[in-house]
Enzyme design. Structure first.
Site, PDB file in Angstrom:
ATOM      1  N   CYS A  47      51.081  35.432  47.944  1.00  0.00           N
ATOM      2  CA  CYS A  47      51.444  35.447  46.520  1.00  0.00           C
ATOM      3  C   CYS A  47      50.970  36.741  45.863  1.00  0.00           C
ATOM      4  O   CYS A  47      49.793  36.880  45.518  1.00  0.00           O
ATOM      5  CB  CYS A  47      50.848  34.227  45.828  1.00  0.00           C
ATOM      6  SG  CYS A  47      51.229  34.148  44.067  1.00  0.00           S
ATOM      7  N   CYS A  65      49.670  36.375  42.317  1.00  0.00           N
ATOM      8  CA  CYS A  65      48.331  35.763  42.251  1.00  0.00           C
ATOM      9  C   CYS A  65      47.251  36.754  42.677  1.00  0.00           C
ATOM     10  O   CYS A  65      46.194  36.843  42.052  1.00  0.00           O
ATOM     11  CB  CYS A  65      48.232  34.555  43.185  1.00  0.00           C
ATOM     12  SG  CYS A  65      49.588  33.398  43.032  1.00  0.00           S
ATOM     13  N   ASP A  66      47.487  37.482  43.760  1.00  0.00           N
ATOM     14  CA  ASP A  66      46.395  38.214  44.398  1.00  0.00           C
ATOM     15  C   ASP A  66      46.526  39.741  44.354  1.00  0.00           C
ATOM     16  O   ASP A  66      45.596  40.447  44.748  1.00  0.00           O
ATOM     17  CB  ASP A  66      46.259  37.757  45.868  1.00  0.00           C
ATOM     18  CG  ASP A  66      45.867  36.283  45.943  1.00  0.00           C
ATOM     19  OD1 ASP A  66      45.162  35.815  45.027  1.00  0.00           O
ATOM     20  OD2 ASP A  66      46.283  35.601  46.890  1.00  0.00           O
TER      21      ASP A  66
END
Ligand SMILES: Cc1cc2nc3c(=O)[nH]c(=O)nc-3n(C[C@H](O)[C@H](O)[C@H](O)COP(=O)(O)OP(=O)(O)OC[C@H]3O[C@@H](n4cnc5c(N)ncnc54)[C@H](O)[C@@H]3O)c2cc1C
Length: 314
Positions: free
Chosen positions: A138, A141-142
């Site tokens: 992701c 997300c990261d």
């Protein structure tokens, strides 16, 4: 003697951000929800470390801890959280029939599907070992954890292109690992990555091994035309080869797209079956975030509440 069949007003399937948020709303509305956790209590966030983009946690929070907070909040208002896997459903008549762990039968007036989706992985040992230590599925997300650093992303579809472009805004360089000499992505998305000076596309290339003991240090890639192997140094490795929604048990009743994402009626969480609602990643192949899953979980509980109120008025 046969055990009496349990009847519930709202049955929630899944314990990620979508399911627990639906439970909080349904419980506070007096609908006494029963929630089954499935095989991954707390959902996808239990396999990650820091979550820094969920509102309300200014210092960030560890994924498993955040999901404990969700569970406690749902239980505080009376949700019955049960361990168990829904193994079959029959949505052909009211009430809906749900089978848990191939044994227990429940009759439910409304069902909220929040079974999420699972990222597809390459299947390398190093990918599993370094998951959460530089390996991620992701970018949104990261990606931030690798700002100013070099990263690689695997995939050739629209999502991979979009995530590569997203990473290029944050990272100093993005290697895009593409197995063939062409991409599946739409022309417009391909152009976006090809014209981005920070993205280098490695055609005819496969991942041989992700390098590093405790964190990602690089990747060894293989050119499948020439057989040549080489190592490049990176600190983040992103896999964007697709997701699999956990919806197979509903396929005989619920309308889905080709990939198995549940189709909801736009602007709602209603499915083609009356009294069955879907929220979170199981019906969202676009945003796939905890906050959007929670948002649609709230919608599902409100939709279920309205549905029940309408039934009572008839
Ligand atoms: C490594 C990683 C890091 C991430 N980091 C972030 C981040 O920092 N910020 C962010 O916003 N998002 C992040 N995401 C994405 C986020 O986790 C998802 O968007 C979110 O969890 C989706 O919530 P959900 O409730 O729809 O489903 P999920 O979290 O996938 O939960 C699905 C639930 O359904 C249950 N289930 C499945 N099948 C059944 C069944 N048959 N019976 C009963 N239960 C069942 C599972 O056990 C699970 O509890 C990350 C994802 C991953 C994988």
């Amino acid at each position: 003697m046969n055990e009496a069949i349990e009847r519930v007003k709202v049955l929630i399937i899944g314990s990620g951000p979508a399911g627990y948020t639906a439970a909080i709303y349904a419980a506070r509305a007096g609908m006494s929800p029963v929630l089954y956790t499935g095989g991954q209590p707390g959902g996808q966030l239990t396999i990650t470390t820091d979550v820094e983009n969920y509102p309300g946690y200014p210092d960030g929070i560890m994924g498993p801890e955040m999901m404990e907070d969700f569970r406690k909040q749902a239980e505080r208002f009376g949700t019955q959280v049960r361990y168990g896997m829904v193994t079959a459903v029959d949505f052909s008549a009211q009430p809906h029939v749900i089978t848990v762990d191939d044994q227990k039968t429940i009759h439910a007036d409304t069902v909220i599907i929040s079974t999420g989706a699972s990222a597809k992985w390459l299947g390398l040992e190093s990918e599993t070992r370094l998951n959460g230590k530089g390996v991620s599925a992701c970018a949104v997300c990261d990606g931030f954890f690798f700002r100013g650093q070099e990263v690689a992303i695997v995939g050739a579809g629209d999502t991979a292109c979009e995530e590569a472009a997203y990473l290029a805004n944050i990272c100093s360089k993005v290697y895009m690992i593409v197995r063939r000499d062409e991409m599946r992505a739409s022309q417009i998305m391909q152009k976006r990555v090809m014209n981005n000076p920070k993205i280098e596309i490695l055609w005819n290339t496969e991942t041989d091994e992700i390098l590093g003991e405790d964190e990602v240090k690089g990747v060894r890639i293989l050119n499948n035309k020439t057989g040549e192997k080489r190592e490049i140094s990176i600190s983040g490795f992103f896999v964007a080869i697709g997701h699999q929604p956990n919806t197979a048990i509903f396929k005989d009743f619920i309308h889905m797209d080709q990939s198995g994402y549940i189709k909801t009626i736009p602007g709602s969480t209603r499915t083609n079956i009356e009294g069955v609602f879907a929220c979170g990643d199981a019906q969202d192949n676009v945003y796939r975030q905890a906050v959007t899953a929670a948002g649609t979980g709230c919608m599902a509980a409100l939709d279920a509440e309205r549905f029940l109120a309408e039934q009572e008025n008839h």
